[in-house]
Scaffold this active site. Structure first.
Site, PDB file in Angstrom:
ATOM      1  N   SER A 223       0.810  -1.216   0.000  1.00  0.00           N
ATOM      2  CA  SER A 223       0.000   0.000   0.000  1.00  0.00           C
ATOM      3  C   SER A 223       0.836   1.254   0.000  1.00  0.00           C
ATOM      4  CB  SER A 223      -0.932   0.016   1.217  1.00  0.00           C
ATOM      5  OG  SER A 223      -0.166   0.087   2.390  1.00  0.00           O
TER       6      SER A 223
ATOM      7  N   LYS B  93       1.151   4.561   6.962  1.00  0.00           N
ATOM      8  CA  LYS B  93       0.570   5.367   5.891  1.00  0.00           C
ATOM      9  C   LYS B  93       1.129   6.783   5.988  1.00  0.00           C
ATOM     10  CE  LYS B  93      -2.522   2.247   4.507  1.00  0.00           C
ATOM     11  NZ  LYS B  93      -1.659   1.109   4.697  1.00  0.00           N
TER      12      LYS B  93
END
Lengths: 180, 168
Positions: B38, B91
């Site tokens: 991701s 993230k």
């Protein structure tokens, strides 16, 4: 030259004892037990408005043993530098019915607590900013479980029970019953 | 005669090393492995070489940011998932508290004490677009450097995405 070396060795030995002690303090404080000073009106009558020193244990929330009815220390979702003390009213997948304004009985809402979250409320619904205002709180924000109020322990230890005002006895019973 | 004292000293040393490791990884910096794609191409880019795809990236996570909880746009953070406190995600911060973030269909205001995170690889990333803004209290640290694999060792740059965020 030899003198400097032995002094340096002794300094390192002393410093390492201090470092070990500080590390031990940190581990105990974060993973075992710690003291916390809590104040505010949101947990009356369980906790004093002027402040209470409580003993917090940090093992239960890591093993998932925290449940409804427990008094917990929670990092505020509105300001991560502040820690709140509230009671868990519902765990994930439970249905919660609450009213934002307890002075009016006819306004109430219900919702189901999502996965991985808990619903926290202060015992004093009239003066508490809790999940009724900022919603369910992720379980990861729980810092520890309150299980003892230090003033209780001191009072019992010194055998002052006979001299205490009846109001204090009531508070003692309430805290013991609600934290057991 | 000698064995119990040898065992005791070994146990003592292990205990001390354990205490110091835990304290350092809680207060200063720790090593975390990044799984999943991701955050491609920043971490775990898909490569054709054998060495590149053998193992996950290991990154250095610093904990000094947890004293004041002051983050900037483009910081890569490690945080506990709001839906499962045992899972950790890595993230990038796209929106800070009080800002408006433009998503696909909507403009969302990031509440006080929360942040909007997104993965660099928008196509395959479970981030704030699916689970909403993340409370800053769930943040475990800020990623500063990649430590493994050796050919990609280096510091992480702050990548600021234009035209997605408007200030309060």
């Amino acid at each position: 030259m030899r003198q400097w070396r032995s002094i340096a060795k002794e300094a390192v030995a002393r410093a390492s004892i201090v470092v070990k002690f500080l590390c031990f303090l940190h581990v105990t404080d974060s993973y075992l037990l710690s003291f916390s000073h809590v104040l505010g009106p949101s947990m009356l009558p369980t906790l004093n408005i002027t402040g209470d020193v409580v003993l917090v244990e940090h093992l239960s929330h890591r093993t998932g043993k925290v449940g409804s009815g427990d008094l917990v220390l929670v990092r505020s979702p509105l300001d991560p530098r502040k820690t709140l003390t509230k009671r868990i009213v519902a765990m994930e997948d439970d249905k919660v019915t609450f009213s934002l304004d307890p002075t009016r009985n006819y306004s109430s809402r219900s919702l189901v607590v999502p996965k991985g979250h808990v619903w926290i409320q202060g015992d004093n619904l009239y003066a508490s900013r809790d999940s009724r205002h900022f919603g369910p709180v992720p379980y990861g924000l729980i810092q520890g479980k309150v299980f003892l109020r230090v003033s209780c322990a001191i009072l019992i230890a010194f055998g002052f029970v006979g001299k205490i005002d009846l109001r204090y006895l009531y508070l003692l019973e309430l805290v013991i019953e609600e934290t057991c | 005669m000698g064995t119990p004292s040898v065992l005791w000293s070994i146990a003592n040393k292990c205990f001390t090393v354990g205490l110091i490791t835990v304290t350092v990884s809680d207060r200063f910096a720790s090593l975390v492995s990044v799984r999943g794609a991701s955050m491609s191409p920043t971490f775990n880019p898909k490569t054709n070489t054998l060495l590149g795809s053998l193992s996950d990236d290991y990154v250095l996570v610093e904990k000094f940011c947890l004293k004041k909880y002051k983050f900037s746009h483009g910081d890569v953070i490690v945080f506990c998932s709001p839906y499962d406190h045992k899972e950790k995600h890595v993230k990038r911060i796209v929106g800070l508290p009080g800002e408006w973030v433009r998503t696909h269909y909507d403009v969302v205001k990031v509440p006080e004490g929360h942040c909007w995170v997104e993965g660099d690889n928008s196509a395959s990333s479970m981030d704030s677009r699916s689970f909403g803004p993340v409370p800053l209290g769930l943040v475990n640290g800020r990623v500063t450097h990649i430590l493994w694999p050796p050919h990609r060792v280096g510091s992480i740059d702050r990548k600021i995405i234009q035209h997605r965020v408007s200030p309060s």
